[in-house]
Scaffold this motif. Structure first.
Motif, PDB file in Angstrom:
ATOM      1  N   TYR A  14       0.834  -1.192   0.000  1.00 32.98           N
ATOM      2  CA  TYR A  14       0.000   0.000   0.000  1.00 32.98           C
ATOM      3  C   TYR A  14       0.872   1.246   0.000  1.00 32.98           C
ATOM      4  CZ  TYR A  14       1.083   0.202   5.004  1.00 32.98           C
ATOM      5  OH  TYR A  14       1.736   0.256   6.203  1.00 32.98           O
ATOM      6  N   SER A  15       0.275   2.332  -0.437  1.00 32.38           N
ATOM      7  CA  SER A  15       0.902   3.638  -0.296  1.00 32.38           C
ATOM      8  C   SER A  15       0.302   4.272   0.942  1.00 32.38           C
ATOM      9  CB  SER A  15       0.621   4.516  -1.512  1.00 32.38           C
ATOM     10  OG  SER A  15       1.329   4.030  -2.625  1.00 32.38           O
ATOM     11  N   CYS A  16       1.162   4.812   1.746  1.00 32.33           N
ATOM     12  CA  CYS A  16       0.758   5.371   3.027  1.00 32.33           C
ATOM     13  C   CYS A  16       0.247   6.802   2.855  1.00 32.33           C
ATOM     14  CB  CYS A  16       1.968   5.335   3.963  1.00 32.33           C
ATOM     15  SG  CYS A  16       1.613   5.873   5.621  1.00 32.33           S
ATOM     16  N   ASP A  17      -0.907   7.094   3.443  1.00 31.77           N
ATOM     17  CA  ASP A  17      -1.433   8.459   3.420  1.00 31.77           C
ATOM     18  C   ASP A  17      -0.645   9.366   4.364  1.00 31.77           C
ATOM     19  OD1 ASP A  17      -3.576   7.829   1.624  1.00 31.77           O
ATOM     20  OD2 ASP A  17      -4.630   6.918   3.313  1.00 31.77           O
ATOM     21  N   ALA A  18      -0.175   8.799   5.476  1.00 33.95           N
ATOM     22  CA  ALA A  18       0.618   9.581   6.433  1.00 33.95           C
ATOM     23  C   ALA A  18       1.272   8.647   7.435  1.00 33.95           C
ATOM     24  CB  ALA A  18      -0.253  10.589   7.174  1.00 33.95           C
ATOM     25  N   GLU A  66      16.794   9.907  16.705  1.00 34.45           N
ATOM     26  CA  GLU A  66      17.338   9.130  15.590  1.00 34.45           C
ATOM     27  C   GLU A  66      16.447   7.943  15.241  1.00 34.45           C
ATOM     28  OE1 GLU A  66      21.255   8.185  16.983  1.00 34.45           O
ATOM     29  OE2 GLU A  66      21.902  10.282  16.927  1.00 34.45           O
ATOM     30  N   PHE A  67      15.928   7.266  16.266  1.00 32.12           N
ATOM     31  CA  PHE A  67      15.042   6.127  16.043  1.00 32.12           C
ATOM     32  C   PHE A  67      13.785   6.553  15.281  1.00 32.12           C
ATOM     33  CE2 PHE A  67      11.279   3.754  17.377  1.00 32.12           C
ATOM     34  CZ  PHE A  67      11.599   2.491  16.912  1.00 32.12           C
ATOM     35  N   VAL A  68      13.165   7.641  15.723  1.00 23.96           N
ATOM     36  CA  VAL A  68      11.936   8.109  15.084  1.00 23.96           C
ATOM     37  C   VAL A  68      12.211   8.547  13.645  1.00 23.96           C
ATOM     38  CG1 VAL A  68      10.206   9.944  15.125  1.00 23.96           C
ATOM     39  CG2 VAL A  68      10.708   8.651  17.198  1.00 23.96           C
ATOM     40  N   LEU A  69      13.292   9.267  13.418  1.00 29.48           N
ATOM     41  CA  LEU A  69      13.631   9.667  12.055  1.00 29.48           C
ATOM     42  C   LEU A  69      13.851   8.450  11.163  1.00 29.48           C
ATOM     43  CD1 LEU A  69      16.004  12.684  12.775  1.00 29.48           C
ATOM     44  CD2 LEU A  69      13.709  12.783  11.748  1.00 29.48           C
ATOM     45  N   GLU A  70      14.483   7.435  11.716  1.00 27.55           N
ATOM     46  CA  GLU A  70      14.695   6.197  10.954  1.00 27.55           C
ATOM     47  C   GLU A  70      13.363   5.538  10.601  1.00 27.55           C
ATOM     48  OE1 GLU A  70      16.341   1.857  12.141  1.00 27.55           O
ATOM     49  OE2 GLU A  70      17.719   3.513  12.540  1.00 27.55           O
ATOM     50  N   GLN A  71      12.426   5.533  11.525  1.00 30.93           N
ATOM     51  CA  GLN A  71      11.114   4.943  11.255  1.00 30.93           C
ATOM     52  C   GLN A  71      10.376   5.715  10.170  1.00 30.93           C
ATOM     53  OE1 GLN A  71       9.938   1.901  12.775  1.00 30.93           O
ATOM     54  NE2 GLN A  71      12.153   2.036  13.056  1.00 30.93           N
ATOM     55  N   ILE A  72      10.463   7.040  10.202  1.00 28.76           N
ATOM     56  CA  ILE A  72       9.826   7.856   9.166  1.00 28.76           C
ATOM     57  C   ILE A  72      10.466   7.566   7.807  1.00 28.76           C
ATOM     58  CG2 ILE A  72       9.494  10.219   8.341  1.00 28.76           C
ATOM     59  CD1 ILE A  72       9.269  11.008  11.374  1.00 28.76           C
ATOM     60  N   CYS A  73      11.789   7.467   7.768  1.00 30.48           N
ATOM     61  CA  CYS A  73      12.482   7.137   6.504  1.00 30.48           C
ATOM     62  C   CYS A  73      12.062   5.769   5.987  1.00 30.48           C
ATOM     63  CB  CYS A  73      13.989   7.217   6.700  1.00 30.48           C
ATOM     64  SG  CYS A  73      14.612   8.906   6.844  1.00 30.48           S
ATOM     65  N   LYS A  74      11.892   4.807   6.875  1.00 27.82           N
ATOM     66  CA  LYS A  74      11.440   3.472   6.450  1.00 27.82           C
ATOM     67  C   LYS A  74      10.029   3.535   5.896  1.00 27.82           C
ATOM     68  CE  LYS A  74      14.422   0.706   9.378  1.00 27.82           C
ATOM     69  NZ  LYS A  74      14.538  -0.223  10.507  1.00 27.82           N
ATOM     70  N   SER A  75       9.163   4.315   6.513  1.00 22.95           N
ATOM     71  CA  SER A  75       7.807   4.478   6.003  1.00 22.95           C
ATOM     72  C   SER A  75       7.841   5.087   4.602  1.00 22.95           C
ATOM     73  CB  SER A  75       6.997   5.368   6.952  1.00 22.95           C
ATOM     74  OG  SER A  75       5.712   5.617   6.445  1.00 22.95           O
ATOM     75  N   MET A  76       8.710   6.075   4.400  1.00 21.04           N
ATOM     76  CA  MET A  76       8.852   6.702   3.086  1.00 21.04           C
ATOM     77  C   MET A  76       9.336   5.699   2.055  1.00 21.04           C
ATOM     78  SD  MET A  76      10.573  10.282   4.355  1.00 21.04           S
ATOM     79  CE  MET A  76      10.785  10.964   2.704  1.00 21.04           C
ATOM     80  N   ARG A  77      10.333   4.910   2.430  1.00 19.92           N
ATOM     81  CA  ARG A  77      10.921   3.945   1.498  1.00 19.92           C
ATOM     82  C   ARG A  77       9.960   2.788   1.194  1.00 19.92           C
ATOM     83  NH1 ARG A  77      14.928   2.449   4.398  1.00 19.92           N
ATOM     84  NH2 ARG A  77      14.236   0.368   4.904  1.00 19.92           N
ATOM     85  N   LEU A  78       9.318   2.263   2.209  1.00 17.28           N
ATOM     86  CA  LEU A  78       8.482   1.070   2.032  1.00 17.28           C
ATOM     87  C   LEU A  78       7.072   1.378   1.530  1.00 17.28           C
ATOM     88  CD1 LEU A  78       9.509  -0.845   5.274  1.00 17.28           C
ATOM     89  CD2 LEU A  78      10.276  -1.301   2.924  1.00 17.28           C
ATOM     90  N   HIS A  79       6.542   2.556   1.898  1.00 14.67           N
ATOM     91  CA  HIS A  79       5.139   2.839   1.591  1.00 14.67           C
ATOM     92  C   HIS A  79       4.919   4.183   0.917  1.00 14.67           C
ATOM     93  CE1 HIS A  79       4.625  -0.085   5.117  1.00 14.67           C
ATOM     94  NE2 HIS A  79       4.536  -0.741   3.984  1.00 14.67           N
ATOM     95  N   ASP A  80       5.995   4.745   0.374  1.00 16.61           N
ATOM     96  CA  ASP A  80       5.904   5.980  -0.413  1.00 16.61           C
ATOM     97  C   ASP A  80       5.253   7.129   0.371  1.00 16.61           C
ATOM     98  OD1 ASP A  80       6.496   7.394  -2.754  1.00 16.61           O
ATOM     99  OD2 ASP A  80       4.455   7.095  -3.528  1.00 16.61           O
ATOM    100  N   THR A  81       5.530   7.207   1.644  1.00 15.63           N
ATOM    101  CA  THR A  81       4.959   8.231   2.515  1.00 15.63           C
ATOM    102  C   THR A  81       5.521   9.604   2.184  1.00 15.63           C
ATOM    103  OG1 THR A  81       4.731   6.592   4.268  1.00 15.63           O
ATOM    104  CG2 THR A  81       4.682   8.898   4.940  1.00 15.63           C
ATOM    105  N   LYS A  82       4.624  10.567   2.098  1.00 18.81           N
ATOM    106  CA  LYS A  82       5.027  11.941   1.795  1.00 18.81           C
ATOM    107  C   LYS A  82       4.546  12.920   2.865  1.00 18.81           C
ATOM    108  CE  LYS A  82       5.219  11.216  -3.194  1.00 18.81           C
ATOM    109  NZ  LYS A  82       5.772   9.942  -3.010  1.00 18.81           N
TER     110      LYS A  82
END
Length: 160
Positions: A14-18, A66-82
């Protein structure tokens, strides 16, 4: 293994809405999910940590940010989060609670959380340019838009 519950779930990506940076305090869950539905967030990547956006604004340890930023980056990479929604709430234990940290003064608490959300948004925008960032304060009566600017980092408080 023994199957204990059956359900059918879609297998496609899926593509993530947020991505939602939110506290794990369960008192606000029902209203929170209704709000996400109202603003059109069907598919979300929840990032639940004590204090929610506190981890980007005023973390106890730099590794929390750092952990939270990494999670956001993973969401962007895996689910095209913008888009990232930053959330904090009233009477949060990670901030010391309404009575303990703010002497029960709801206006002082709301003003503090407004500043925290602005700082969290600025730090996130500096760390990951180009994200759409929204920020909200949740209390026992509703959800308030913090109206943060997502592209203006607070000088000297950015993330490396």
């Amino acid at each position: 293994m023994k199957k204990v519950f059956h359900f059918d779930s879609p297998r496609e990506r899926y593509s993530c809405d947020a991505a939602i940076l939110w506290c794990f305090d369960n008192r606000f869950e029902l209203g929170f999910h209704k709000f996400l539905n109202r603003i059109g967030v069907v598919y979300s990547d929840p990032i639940k940590v004590a204090g929610g956006a506190k981890s980007l604004a005023s973390p106890e340890l730099e590794t929390d940010r750092e952990f939270v930023l990494e999670q956001i980056c993973k969401s962007m990479r895996l689910h095209d989060t913008k888009r990232v929604n930053l959330m904090v709430h009233s009477d949060c234990g990670a901030y010391g609670g309404l009575a303990g940290a703010f002497g029960g003064d709801v206006q002082a608490e709301a003003a503090h959380h407004q500043r925290e959300l602005a700082l969290a948004a600025a730090n996130l925008a500096e760390a990951i340019p180009g994200l759409e960032i929204q920020a909200y304060f949740v209390d026992f009566e509703g959800i308030w838009d913090a109206e943060v600017a997502s592209s203006q980092p607070v000088e000297g408080r950015g993330v490396a």
